[in-house]
Design an enzyme around this catalytic site. Sequence first.
Site, PDB file in Angstrom:
ATOM      1  N   GLY A  56       0.861  -1.177   0.000  1.00 32.91           N
ATOM      2  CA  GLY A  56       0.000   0.000   0.000  1.00 32.91           C
ATOM      3  C   GLY A  56       0.890   1.216   0.000  1.00 32.91           C
ATOM      4  N   CYS A  83       5.466  -5.755   2.030  1.00 32.35           N
ATOM      5  CA  CYS A  83       5.745  -4.333   2.037  1.00 32.35           C
ATOM      6  C   CYS A  83       4.904  -3.607   3.102  1.00 32.35           C
ATOM      7  CB  CYS A  83       5.554  -3.752   0.639  1.00 32.35           C
ATOM      8  SG  CYS A  83       6.473  -2.219   0.425  1.00 32.35           S
ATOM      9  N   TYR A  84       3.945  -2.786   2.724  1.00 33.90           N
ATOM     10  CA  TYR A  84       3.100  -2.120   3.725  1.00 33.90           C
ATOM     11  C   TYR A  84       2.482  -3.170   4.661  1.00 33.90           C
ATOM     12  CZ  TYR A  84      -0.569   0.707   5.851  1.00 33.90           C
ATOM     13  OH  TYR A  84      -1.364   1.351   6.760  1.00 33.90           O
ATOM     14  N   HIS A 170       8.641  -7.116  -3.032  1.00 36.34           N
ATOM     15  CA  HIS A 170       7.449  -7.628  -3.714  1.00 36.34           C
ATOM     16  C   HIS A 170       7.726  -8.946  -4.435  1.00 36.34           C
ATOM     17  CE1 HIS A 170       4.797  -4.171  -3.106  1.00 36.34           C
ATOM     18  NE2 HIS A 170       5.919  -3.471  -3.119  1.00 36.34           N
ATOM     19  N   GLU A 172       5.589 -10.729  -5.912  1.00 32.97           N
ATOM     20  CA  GLU A 172       4.619 -10.959  -6.995  1.00 32.97           C
ATOM     21  C   GLU A 172       5.053 -10.380  -8.342  1.00 32.97           C
ATOM     22  OE1 GLU A 172       4.345  -9.008  -4.434  1.00 32.97           O
ATOM     23  OE2 GLU A 172       3.262  -7.152  -4.836  1.00 32.97           O
ATOM     24  N   SER A 225     -23.912 -13.419 -26.387  1.00 30.13           N
ATOM     25  CA  SER A 225     -23.422 -12.523 -27.428  1.00 30.13           C
ATOM     26  C   SER A 225     -22.462 -13.244 -28.374  1.00 30.13           C
ATOM     27  CB  SER A 225     -22.690 -11.345 -26.778  1.00 30.13           C
ATOM     28  OG  SER A 225     -21.467 -11.803 -26.227  1.00 30.13           O
ATOM     29  N   GLY A 226     -21.990 -14.402 -27.934  1.00 31.06           N
ATOM     30  CA  GLY A 226     -20.984 -15.081 -28.738  1.00 31.06           C
ATOM     31  C   GLY A 226     -19.577 -14.733 -28.288  1.00 31.06           C
ATOM     32  N   GLY A 227     -19.462 -13.728 -27.412  1.00 32.87           N
ATOM     33  CA  GLY A 227     -18.173 -13.406 -26.793  1.00 32.87           C
ATOM     34  C   GLY A 227     -17.846 -14.501 -25.778  1.00 32.87           C
ATOM     35  N   ASP A 229     -17.103 -14.522 -22.545  1.00 28.83           N
ATOM     36  CA  ASP A 229     -17.642 -14.526 -21.187  1.00 28.83           C
ATOM     37  C   ASP A 229     -19.074 -15.065 -21.136  1.00 28.83           C
ATOM     38  OD1 ASP A 229     -15.223 -13.358 -20.742  1.00 28.83           O
ATOM     39  OD2 ASP A 229     -16.003 -11.332 -20.443  1.00 28.83           O
ATOM     40  N   SER A 230     -19.931 -14.511 -21.989  1.00 23.87           N
ATOM     41  CA  SER A 230     -21.310 -14.999 -21.938  1.00 23.87           C
ATOM     42  C   SER A 230     -21.384 -16.446 -22.434  1.00 23.87           C
ATOM     43  CB  SER A 230     -22.259 -14.092 -22.722  1.00 23.87           C
ATOM     44  OG  SER A 230     -22.000 -14.126 -24.100  1.00 23.87           O
ATOM     45  N   SER A 231     -20.496 -16.830 -23.347  1.00 31.08           N
ATOM     46  CA  SER A 231     -20.510 -18.207 -23.846  1.00 31.08           C
ATOM     47  C   SER A 231     -20.155 -19.202 -22.752  1.00 31.08           C
ATOM     48  CB  SER A 231     -19.510 -18.378 -25.000  1.00 31.08           C
ATOM     49  OG  SER A 231     -19.858 -17.542 -26.070  1.00 31.08           O
ATOM     50  N   LYS A 368      -9.677 -13.206 -16.669  1.00 34.58           N
ATOM     51  CA  LYS A 368      -9.911 -13.511 -18.082  1.00 34.58           C
ATOM     52  C   LYS A 368      -9.170 -14.783 -18.543  1.00 34.58           C
ATOM     53  CE  LYS A 368     -11.815 -11.820 -21.908  1.00 34.58           C
ATOM     54  NZ  LYS A 368     -13.173 -11.256 -21.951  1.00 34.58           N
TER      55      LYS A 368
END
Length: 512
Positions: A56, A83-84, A170, A172, A225-227, A229-231, A368
Amino acid sequence: MGTLEKVVIVDFGGQYTQLIARRIRELKVYCEIKPYNVSLEELVEAGPSALIFSGGSASVYDQEAPCCDQGFYRMGIPLLGICYGMQLMAKDLGGEVMRARHQEYGRTFLTSREQSPLLEGLGKRFEAWMSHGDQVMKLPAGFEVIAASENSPISAMADEKRKFFGLQFHPEVVHTPQGQQILSNFLYRVCGFSGDWTMENFIEGSITEIRQKVGEEGKVVCGLSGGIDSSVAAVLVHQAIGSRLICIFVDHGLLRKGEKEQVVKTFREKFQMELIAVEAGSEFLALLQGVIDPEKKRKIIGNHFIRVFEREAEKIGGIEYLVQGTLYPDIIESGTATASVIKSHHNVGGLPDDMKLSLIEPLKYLFKDEVRRVAQELGLPEDIVWRHPFPGPGMAVRILGEVTPEKVEILQEADDIIIEEIKKAGLYRDIWQAFAVLPNILSVGVKGDSRTYAHTVVLRAVTSQDAMTADWYRMPYDVLENISNRLVNEIPQVNRFVYDITTKPPATIEWE
Ligand code: XMP
């Protein structure tokens, strides 16, 4: 997903918090991010088996410094402060933190001091990425130093009895080359996890969860929609409740060439799903007649999309649930529940609240790339898994000025040629998004012996991580040449081709 091993990352406002989450998931352990002010009850409810305190930008002694419920330290589970997060832990447990005399930013070399499971396999000296102004000056009781750098004698600390660890650097970020090893040590050597976060487990868990939620009778609708995510969301729900899921695919006439056919084929034939494909192209085009303003176009399309969707849903009747492909970044971006609602409505084209449907959001804890992995596991075709993003209003925001059926057809053809050439060159997956734009410019040319006065096609191709910023893709000249030749030869209404080399910002990815 109740029985999974789970890490909760408590977010103190660090710029890398999401990255920590991704790294933990890459190591096959499920994790969630909670804001620093999450209550002890809510945290216990989430059921973590380990905690990570993020970095942070504040200083722990600032008036407004983010702090957490002291009960977190008494949960009896391992804790890693970064860190923080380390500084806060040190302060809360009775140590001391001070402004560092030599502030460290960037690459630093550390020397490990004690044998510690956290640093196992790293060697005596290792490289790490620091970015801090404060440092721990006095250890809290029970802790020992496990690594030090020249400028910060307490770069890593451990209380192995309580399984509490702190890292000044860090792990990560990629600039800490062995960072993933450290996180892996934390998960596997310290916490003793088995690594049960796999996409198969996710699929199994969400199917059970959806079944429980929807029950034996409930009817569910999904705006497909065919994208990707919705698929993926639709296929998961279909696996859970079969034909009680009805998908509605609205063709607003502004899709890419062949898109509707592909969606219908995939979901009806391959997945045997109930799919209503609504041909509404002429309705949308009629409403767009004479409209030039981009925002007006978006509003008209968004509003009418809702109307068509509602009309179809009413015909089905008795629907109680709505599936949405909301992803985890949509939810954590602003950290509030309301933001996730705004974004998720946006996913299906802005469905109104008065539809009174309960939401099913099976992807709301996924990133994603995880959605892509689930898609592959579920057997979705490559074309859908890797398809470039496409805006809800479709071609309407890629045709400048008035949208006419002729312009839509020109653009669909041009877009198809462009994508085909990019795929042929093996570049499709390197590019975040590539598409044709019709800027509504007519210019003079010569084809054969005749003068032409025809359209210019623009190619927009960008690389990006998240669409917030973007760079233009360095497209090889020979690919540009092939695209140019094909466009002017195969589309009679086109006689010129140009490539957009603007970054975002100041330009956006779409032209409208
Ligand atoms: P811009 O043009 O703002 O686009 O740089 C960023 C990303 O968002 C997509 N986009 C949309 N997606 N509905 C959507 O679902 C929309 O109205 C919309 N407008 C832009 C765009 O394709 C890019 O990926």
